[in-house]
Design an enzyme around this catalytic site. Sequence first.
Site, PDB file in Angstrom:
ATOM      1  N   ASP A 174      -8.285   3.701  -8.796  1.00  0.00           N
ATOM      2  CA  ASP A 174      -9.789   4.570  -9.191  1.00  0.00           C
ATOM      3  C   ASP A 174      -9.970   4.210 -10.877  1.00  0.00           C
ATOM      4  O   ASP A 174     -11.032   4.802 -11.295  1.00  0.00           O
ATOM      5  CB  ASP A 174      -9.406   5.914  -8.969  1.00  0.00           C
ATOM      6  CG  ASP A 174      -8.180   6.618  -9.596  1.00  0.00           C
ATOM      7  OD1 ASP A 174      -7.643   6.041 -10.416  1.00  0.00           O
ATOM      8  OD2 ASP A 174      -8.232   8.058  -9.449  1.00  0.00           O
ATOM      9  N   ASP A 213      -5.365   0.357 -11.786  1.00  0.00           N
ATOM     10  CA  ASP A 213      -4.325   1.024 -11.806  1.00  0.00           C
ATOM     11  C   ASP A 213      -3.804   1.207 -10.319  1.00  0.00           C
ATOM     12  O   ASP A 213      -4.158   0.680  -9.381  1.00  0.00           O
ATOM     13  CB  ASP A 213      -4.528   2.602 -12.364  1.00  0.00           C
ATOM     14  CG  ASP A 213      -5.368   3.544 -11.402  1.00  0.00           C
ATOM     15  OD1 ASP A 213      -6.245   2.867 -10.292  1.00  0.00           O
ATOM     16  OD2 ASP A 213      -5.242   4.474 -11.697  1.00  0.00           O
ATOM     17  N   SER A 246      -1.391   7.862  -9.025  1.00  0.00           N
ATOM     18  CA  SER A 246      -2.205   7.101  -9.652  1.00  0.00           C
ATOM     19  C   SER A 246      -1.411   6.084 -10.971  1.00  0.00           C
ATOM     20  O   SER A 246      -0.881   5.381 -10.227  1.00  0.00           O
ATOM     21  CB  SER A 246      -3.188   8.090 -10.670  1.00  0.00           C
ATOM     22  OG  SER A 246      -4.415   7.456 -11.036  1.00  0.00           O
ATOM     23  N   ASP A 291      -3.509   3.297  -8.004  1.00  0.00           N
ATOM     24  CA  ASP A 291      -4.174   3.775  -6.709  1.00  0.00           C
ATOM     25  C   ASP A 291      -5.930   3.346  -6.589  1.00  0.00           C
ATOM     26  O   ASP A 291      -6.453   3.679  -5.966  1.00  0.00           O
ATOM     27  CB  ASP A 291      -4.005   5.315  -6.813  1.00  0.00           C
ATOM     28  CG  ASP A 291      -5.166   6.239  -7.840  1.00  0.00           C
ATOM     29  OD1 ASP A 291      -5.279   5.705  -8.875  1.00  0.00           O
ATOM     30  OD2 ASP A 291      -5.590   7.227  -7.306  1.00  0.00           O
TER      31      ASP A 291
END
Length: 446
Positions: free
Chosen positions: A246, A242, A103, A244
């Site tokens: 999400d 960000d 992430s 990834d």
Amino acid sequence: MSEKRRYFGTDGVRGKVGQYPITPDFVLKLGWAAGRVLAKQGTKKVIIGKDTRISGYMLESALEAGLAAAGLQATFTGPMPTPAVAYLTQTFRAEAGIVISASHNPYYDNGIKFFSSEGTKLSDEIELAIEAELDKDIECVESSELGKAVRLNDAAGRYIEFCKSTFPHKMTLAGMKIVVDCAHGATYHIAPAVFKELGAEVVAIGVEPNGTNINHEVGATDVRALQAKVVEEKAALGLGFDGDGDRIIMVDELGNKVDGDQIAYIIARDALRRGELKGGVVGTLMTNLGMENGLKQLGIPFVRAAVGDRYVMEQLLAKGWKIGAENSGHVILLDKVTTGDAIVAALQVLASVVDSEMTLNELSQGMTLYPQVLENVRFSGDSNPLEAEAVKAAVIEVETELGEKGRVLLRKSGTEPLLRVMVEGEDAELVQSSALKIADAVKANC
């Protein structure tokens, strides 16, 4: 369940690459263990996506080997936002989705997180079942039953079309200049296309991943480059994702940061205006008091969950509500998606901008953010700063000084030896000095 998970944290298995448990041998075994559990569930098909970290190639291969040994077929999407994997898991009727990502963390970290066939986080029961299999020796299925891997070449196009479908069909972004910062992460080839195809003039930054630059001085965790670009380009707004995809942090036309609390507030207020708000809003212990007060003035119910999008989701499902958010930028809109989706959340705010003919700065004015300072303090892995007497004393001193017009929250990270010290109140200088006072107590004693 009361049983403690040994490997799964709040967001899957995560750590530094090359150090246990993010090693090729452990990840191979994790793939096998997950495959053993999932094979009992049904289709034996798994979707695997990743972000742009260089270690993703190695871990992808290890996972696939483990899954194949358990008899599961892996479908690779390549670099793909986490919510895209959740979406594709559903549409392909796969038994699970797996995302290789850490992430918002630096490139040298990585992780493995799982989605159920419904595109939601795995239940504790399934995670515990996988952990139980990890204690066993690997046993391959019969050669004729081994799994194989295929690549899904049109994954990006499928997800782009899905994202666009969540934006009102009669609306367009024509005439709007938007700066999009993809953090050199998984949205780099997705987000610019979504907004461009809806008519916006897109200025893209953070779209040159090299395997080691993900989240580095770009994206939702560091919006300085985005703020500067929005002002330089005289853009209507900026979108910071960000690594990834999400989390979403926005920047208004003046270069001001608009966080997850404000984004959720704008979306909830707009849903209320349209008569489409279902219930209230779920925040977390970190949610700014300003959001709570702003929603209260609108008559919108609000509750706080523990920090972490999985706990926000639990509250949403328990109450039957549809909007949840963390100030870090996780925004969950259950009437459209099954997990936090940064692109979809951004599109809902853009719809509000277009429909209201107001700027993002004007839309943000409905709630007043209290000054809030967050200090991330590293501590010795074998100590517990929450139990240290010096830290407790510092907290009591700060709480006494803030009185009823502020609050203190200490929270240990679920993935690393890090204490998050949050102080909030009306007086910005007092808030800053109070946070540093507690942080210094942690550094000196833990």
